[in-house]
Scaffold this motif. Structure first.
Motif, PDB file in Angstrom:
ATOM      1  N   THR A   1      -5.218  -4.838   8.497  1.00 48.34           N
ATOM      2  CA  THR A   1      -5.245  -6.102   7.781  1.00 48.34           C
ATOM      3  C   THR A   1      -3.918  -6.264   7.062  1.00 48.34           C
ATOM      4  OG1 THR A   1      -7.624  -5.896   7.460  1.00 48.34           O
ATOM      5  CG2 THR A   1      -6.470  -7.472   6.058  1.00 48.34           C
TER       6      THR A   1
ATOM      7  N   PRO B   1      -1.608  -7.448   4.233  1.00 50.61           N
ATOM      8  CA  PRO B   1      -1.816  -7.869   2.842  1.00 50.61           C
ATOM      9  C   PRO B   1      -1.218  -9.254   2.605  1.00 50.61           C
ATOM     10  CG  PRO B   1      -0.093  -6.211   2.965  1.00 50.61           C
ATOM     11  CD  PRO B   1      -0.671  -6.330   4.337  1.00 50.61           C
TER      12      PRO B   1
ATOM     13  N   GLN C   1       0.770  -7.493  -4.923  1.00 52.35           N
ATOM     14  CA  GLN C   1       0.038  -7.134  -6.137  1.00 52.35           C
ATOM     15  C   GLN C   1      -1.366  -6.629  -5.808  1.00 52.35           C
ATOM     16  OE1 GLN C   1       1.626 -10.303  -6.098  1.00 52.35           O
ATOM     17  NE2 GLN C   1       3.390  -9.391  -7.062  1.00 52.35           N
ATOM     18  N   ARG C   2      -1.929  -5.965  -6.771  1.00 48.75           N
ATOM     19  CA  ARG C   2      -3.311  -5.485  -6.795  1.00 48.75           C
ATOM     20  C   ARG C   2      -3.766  -4.835  -5.503  1.00 48.75           C
ATOM     21  NH1 ARG C   2      -5.894 -10.717  -8.889  1.00 48.75           N
ATOM     22  NH2 ARG C   2      -7.145 -10.284  -7.076  1.00 48.75           N
ATOM     23  N   ARG C   3      -4.721  -5.450  -4.842  1.00 47.75           N
ATOM     24  CA  ARG C   3      -5.398  -4.838  -3.704  1.00 47.75           C
ATOM     25  C   ARG C   3      -4.464  -4.465  -2.554  1.00 47.75           C
ATOM     26  NH1 ARG C   3     -10.668  -8.565  -2.920  1.00 47.75           N
ATOM     27  NH2 ARG C   3     -12.088  -6.821  -3.081  1.00 47.75           N
ATOM     28  N   GLY C   4      -3.499  -5.284  -2.293  1.00 52.76           N
ATOM     29  CA  GLY C   4      -2.633  -5.040  -1.146  1.00 52.76           C
ATOM     30  C   GLY C   4      -1.394  -4.225  -1.456  1.00 52.76           C
TER      31      GLY C   4
ATOM     32  N   ARG D   1      -0.700  -0.986  -1.973  1.00 55.79           N
ATOM     33  CA  ARG D   1      -0.443   0.240  -1.210  1.00 55.79           C
ATOM     34  C   ARG D   1      -0.027  -0.083   0.221  1.00 55.79           C
ATOM     35  NH1 ARG D   1      -3.628   3.504   1.977  1.00 55.79           N
ATOM     36  NH2 ARG D   1      -5.447   2.258   1.452  1.00 55.79           N
ATOM     37  N   LYS D   2      -0.783  -0.962   0.873  1.00 50.15           N
ATOM     38  CA  LYS D   2      -0.461  -1.335   2.252  1.00 50.15           C
ATOM     39  C   LYS D   2       0.864  -2.093   2.314  1.00 50.15           C
ATOM     40  CE  LYS D   2      -3.760  -1.885   4.975  1.00 50.15           C
ATOM     41  NZ  LYS D   2      -4.998  -2.358   5.543  1.00 50.15           N
ATOM     42  N   TRP D   3       1.119  -2.925   1.306  1.00 57.49           N
ATOM     43  CA  TRP D   3       2.395  -3.648   1.246  1.00 57.49           C
ATOM     44  C   TRP D   3       3.551  -2.647   1.206  1.00 57.49           C
ATOM     45  CZ3 TRP D   3       3.266  -9.012   1.072  1.00 57.49           C
ATOM     46  CH2 TRP D   3       4.593  -9.385   0.851  1.00 57.49           C
TER      47      TRP D   3
END
Length: 143
Positions: free
Chosen positions: A47, A49, A53-56, A58-60
């Motif tokens: 998925t 991001p 910020q926030r939820r994304g 780490r993946k960002w």
């Protein structure tokens, strides 16, 4: 002799065998981002991001380490929140390997004066050492 990595020239040479899903992806992101994505994430489903910020976050950060900040922004702009499937460009890899085999076979037989059978054996050894084993029969079929 890494047939799994693509360059910009490879992309132009082998565009006719790139899957449609990947061609559409190339329409939305830059060439360098497209190449980096296929060279490092081929076969991955993830998925994208929407923002850093926030939820994304780490993946960002993971994507930014591969694609750069600007490349990750391009990806997020077009695919943020969607599951992205990066196809393995198997057909491209086969064409790259076949081209390399023909060129290397030509070098061995004309420049080094090897007989065809010895050149095929040398190619078998060379490919095996590089972790890309092929049988003599497979090599002969590719020539």
């Amino acid at each position: 002799m890494d047939f799994n990595k693509m360059t910009a020239q490879d992309m132009r040479d082998f565009w006719h065998v790139v899957p449609e899903s990947s061609r559409l992806m190339r329409d939305n992101i830059s060439e360098s981002v497209w190449l980096a994505l296929h060279n490092t994430c081929a076969g991955a489903n993830f998925t994208v991001p929407k923002h850093s910020q926030r939820r994304g976050a780490r993946k960002w950060g993971q994507l930014a380490s591969v694609l750069g900040e600007e490349g990750t922004q391009q990806l997020a702009h077009h695919y943020g929140g969607e599951v992205l499937q990066v196809p393995v460009l198997r057909a491209v890899h086969v064409v790259q390997r076949s081209r390399w085999l023909r060129r290397r076979f030509q070098e061995l037989t004309t420049q080094q004066g090897m007989k065809p059978g010895a050149a095929v054996l040398a190619l078998c050894i060379e490919l095996n050492a590089a972790g890309q084993p092929m049988t003599a029969r497979q090599i002969m079929a590719s020539l």
